[in-house]
Every structure is written in structure tokens, then in C-alpha cells.
Design a protein around this motif. Structure first.
Motif: not given
Length: 419
Positions: A129-152
Motif C-alpha cells: 500500500h505504501n509503495m502504491c501511495a509513493w508511486m502516485i505521489d512521485t509520478f502523478g499530477s498534482n490533481e492525482l496526488r491531491e485526489k488519492f494520496c490523503p485518503d491512502l
């Protein structure tokens, strides 16, 4: 600053006391203490020791008493993991501005090792789960990061990593799941196999083919549960890792917005491999925790079990076995922590060291757990004794995140490449 903020959060929440419980029988180990030669806090900073203490206490109080039940009844312990997330363990190396703890890869390894002493299977899922959250945080757009990372990071939502397919395991670059561009969506078709959390999780980080053959034709997209065309296979029956469900993830004309892509088109394989470098350290760290607990369980067992009129601890043969187990544990820990530092510093040797750490630690730690079971004699084969569960849960670590045969290939390739 990030480490200080995370430490402040832990201080506010407080550490966990030891509670009497069945399952792991870890309380007895805690009271006896840990011999200096295998002390996992050796060489750590004061901050790291505090992270570690909180993780050890959480493992003993919130995980160990339920470890056998989660295994026996195949329970995915959602609420317990959300408690772990309250301590910052849902996004350990995700950036703080989207809810993460912003800690280092070494900090992460220390935390996963400690948590794994309470339940290896559950900790291994938390690491994915942590690996997935890091991948979104590192490679995702700001919109994706803000959409998914807090809930993850809070574990209000859970994530799964989707790379392996029925016909492409070690040869990940040959994956066939297709993603055809249609307007502003990719339409996915194909299936993924052996997906941890599959069907019970909310967010799927999926490697799919947007281009031609080979690694350069692979992209990475985020698919949300409930998307039309996304379905799941039956829950697999496994030897271990029973506190996390495993299913096939199936895509049938599953339309995903192009904006859900991580990185650029064709960057997916590179993203997957960068994720796996950290994943290999994470799973090696989980192996360390299982081995650490098993060494202490074996020590305690032979100290009280009598045969031929004296305790087993008086047998020089078993003393030597215990010494070998402790040595392998400490050697594995040192290599894993060195690899974590290399990855954090983005050193040229990071990929090889991550592979070495995964290869060595998962092989050696399985051997340690297996020897601990042997030292328990017939009791080790009973499910009332935790050591058998560590053996079952740790065995798969030699297979996933790249088999140990693939780790040997990576290391050899590096050795044989002229600089």
C-alpha cells in the motif's frame, strides 16, 4: 523537518503498552528483553528509535494478539491498519503536503521490521500500500496526488499494485493487458494475477500496454474500484499471507481517464521498476521482523523445554544453531539498511543493493524461521505456536517483488557490465 513532524505526531498519540494476549505470545519476549547482539535499535538515531518503539508497541498490542485469528479466518484487518495510519504508517515515505510522513527509506525499513514482528502478512500488505501511495505521489499530477494520496495515507482507502499477469511473472516486460486510447480515455482489456488486496481495495495502480512490444510500450494508470469493466476473480487459497486477500483483477472494456496516467506514456515500466526497488527493501524488512521474532521465540522455548533431564538451552548443538540464526539476522539487517540508504541517496549501486538485500534477507530469514520451528520440535507444527505462521507467511517473500532467481540475474548483470 518531515521527520520531526512525524515524531511529533507519534508523541501526541503516545506509544502502546503491552497487553496480555494469545496468538504470538509476544508479551513474554518483551518482558525478557532483547540481547544486545541482535538489538534492532543499534546504530539508530534517537528519532529512529522512537519510530521503532512505537511500531514495536503497536505490533505487540494491536497486531500480535490477533495474528492467529486473522490467519485462520482470513480477515483483512482494515480497522487495525487504519489505527496504524493514525501513527503515520499509511504513507511513510509520501510527502507531507498530501498527508504522508515524509520519512526516509531507512526509517521505513525500521518501521516495517518492527511491525512485522506482530503480523508479517498484514505488514507486508501495508508495505505494498505504501509503495502504491509513493508511486502516485512521485509520478502523478498534482490533481492525482491531491485526489488519492490523503485518503491512502489515512488508509480510508486502500491500494493494490497490478503488474503480474497469468502469462508474465518474472518477464514483466511481456505483459499483455492493453490500454487503447479512445478520446480522453484509455480502454483497458486483460487481467492481472496474484494481486494483494484485490477486490477489497479501492485504488489499483495498473501497468498496461499503450504502445508496441517491450518495456517502452508500457504505461501506468490508476483505476478506481467501481469503474465499469473492472471485476475480480475468486479469492485465492494460500499457504500464508492469509490476512490479505489475493485475487485476479480483470479489465473488460474498462474506460479510465487519460488524466489518471502516472508519468508520461511509455514510462510505466520504469515507474514499476522504481516502485519495486523500494518494494524489495520493504519486503526484506518484513522478513527481518519475522526472523527477529522467531529467534526470540526459539530462544525462549529452548530455555524452558526439558529433554533428558535438562533444558534444551544446555545443548551445545542448539546453542550453535541459535548463534548462527542471530548472525544471519544481523547480517541481513545490515545489508537491508545499507540498501535503504543507497536508494534514498539515489546512488548508482542502489538497484543492485536492493536486489542483494531482497535476495539475501528473504533467503536467510526464511532459513531462520524454519530453524526456529525445528527447535520447537512437534510444538512448532501446531497452530497454537506462532513460529509456524512466520514460516508460512515469510515463504512467499522469496517469490514476490521479483523472484530471488531474478535478483541473481540483476546482480550478475551489474557485475558483468563494464563501467
Amino acid at each position: 523537518m518531515a521527520a520531526a513532524a512525524a515524531l511529533s505526531r507519534l508523541a501526541r498519540l503516545g506509544s502502546y503498552g503491552i497487553r496480555r494476549g494469545r496468538g504470538l505470545m509476544f508479551n513474554r519476549i518483551q518482558r525478557r528483553g532483547i540481547a544486545a547482539c541482535v538489538d534492532p535499535s543499534t546504530g539508530l538515531t534517537d528519532e529512529q528509535k522512537e519510530f521503532q518503539k512505537v511500531a514495536f508497541d503497536f505490533a505487540a498490542n494491536e497486531m500480535a494478539p490477533h495474528m492467529a485469528e486473522w490467519d485462520q479466518n482470513e480477515i483483512f484487518p482494515v480497522e487495525t491498519m487504519r489505527k496504524a495510519a493514525q501513527l503515520g504508517f499509511g504513507g511513510i515515505y509520501v510527502r507531507p503536503e498530501v498527508g504522508g510522513s515524509g520519512l526516509s527509506r531507512l526509517d521505513t525499513s525500521i518501521i516495517f521490521e518492527a511491525l512485522s514482528t506482530g503480523c508479517t502478512s498484514t505488514t507486508a500488505y501495508i508495505s505494498i500500500h505504501n509503495m502504491c501511495a509513493w508511486m502516485i505521489d512521485t509520478f502523478g499530477s498534482n490533481e492525482l496526488r491531491e485526489k488519492f494520496c490523503p485518503d491512502l495515507c489515512s488508509m480510508e482507502k486502500f491500494a493494490s499494485y497490478c503488474l503480474t499477469e497469468p502469462g508474465s511473472g518474472s518477464d514483466a516486460a511481456s505483459l499483455l493487458t492493453s490500454a487503447k486510447l479512445q478520446g480522453d480515455h484509455y480502454v483497458l482489456n486483460g487481467s492481472k494475477a496474484f494481486i494483494s488486496g484485490g477486490g477489497d481495495t479501492d485504488v489499483y495502480v495498473v501497468m498496461c500496454r499503450t504502445g508496441g512490444k517491450g518495456p517502452k510500450g508500457i504505461s501506468c494508470v490508476v483505476v478506481e474500484k467501481g469503474t465499469p469493466g473492472l471485476s475480480f476473480g475468486k479469492k485465492e487459497k494460500k499457504v500464508g499471507w492469509n490476512s490479505q486477500p489475493t485475487r485476479a483483477v480483470i479489465f473488460e472494456d474498462c474506460a479510465v481517464p487519460v488524466t489518471n496516467r502516472l508519468g508520461s506514456e511509455g514510462q510505466g515500466f520504469n515507474i514499476a521498476m522504481k516502485g519495486l526497488n523500494g518494494g524489495r527493501i520493504n519486503i526484506a524488512s518484513c522478513s527481518l521482523g519475522a526472523a527477529h521474532a522467531s529467534v526470540l521465540l526459539a530462544r525462549d522455548h529452548i530455555s524452558v523445554r526439558k529433554q533428558f533431564g535438562e533444558t534444551l538451552s544446555n545443548s551445545q548443538f542448539l546453542q550453535f544453531k541459535l548463534a548462527e540464526m542471530a548472525t544471519r539476522l544481523v547480517a541481513s539487517r545490515l545489508l537491508v539498511r545499507q540498501a535503504a540508504l543507497a536508494l534514498q541517496e539515489d546512488r548508482p549501486d542502489a538497484v543492485s543493493l536492493c536486489s542483494m538485500a531482497k535476495l539475501f534477507a528473504t533467503d536467510e530469514c526464511f532459513s531462520i524461521c524454519n530453524q526456529a520451528l525445528q527447535m520447537h520440535g512437534g510444538y512448532g507444527y501446531l497452530k497454537d505456536y506462532a513460529v509456524q505462521q512466520f514460516v508460512r507467511d515469510i515463504r512467499v517473500h522469496q517469490i514476490l517483488e521479483g523472484t530471488n532467481e531474478v535478483m541473481r540475474m540483476i546482480i550478475a548483470r551489474d557485475l558483468l557490465t563494464e563501467s
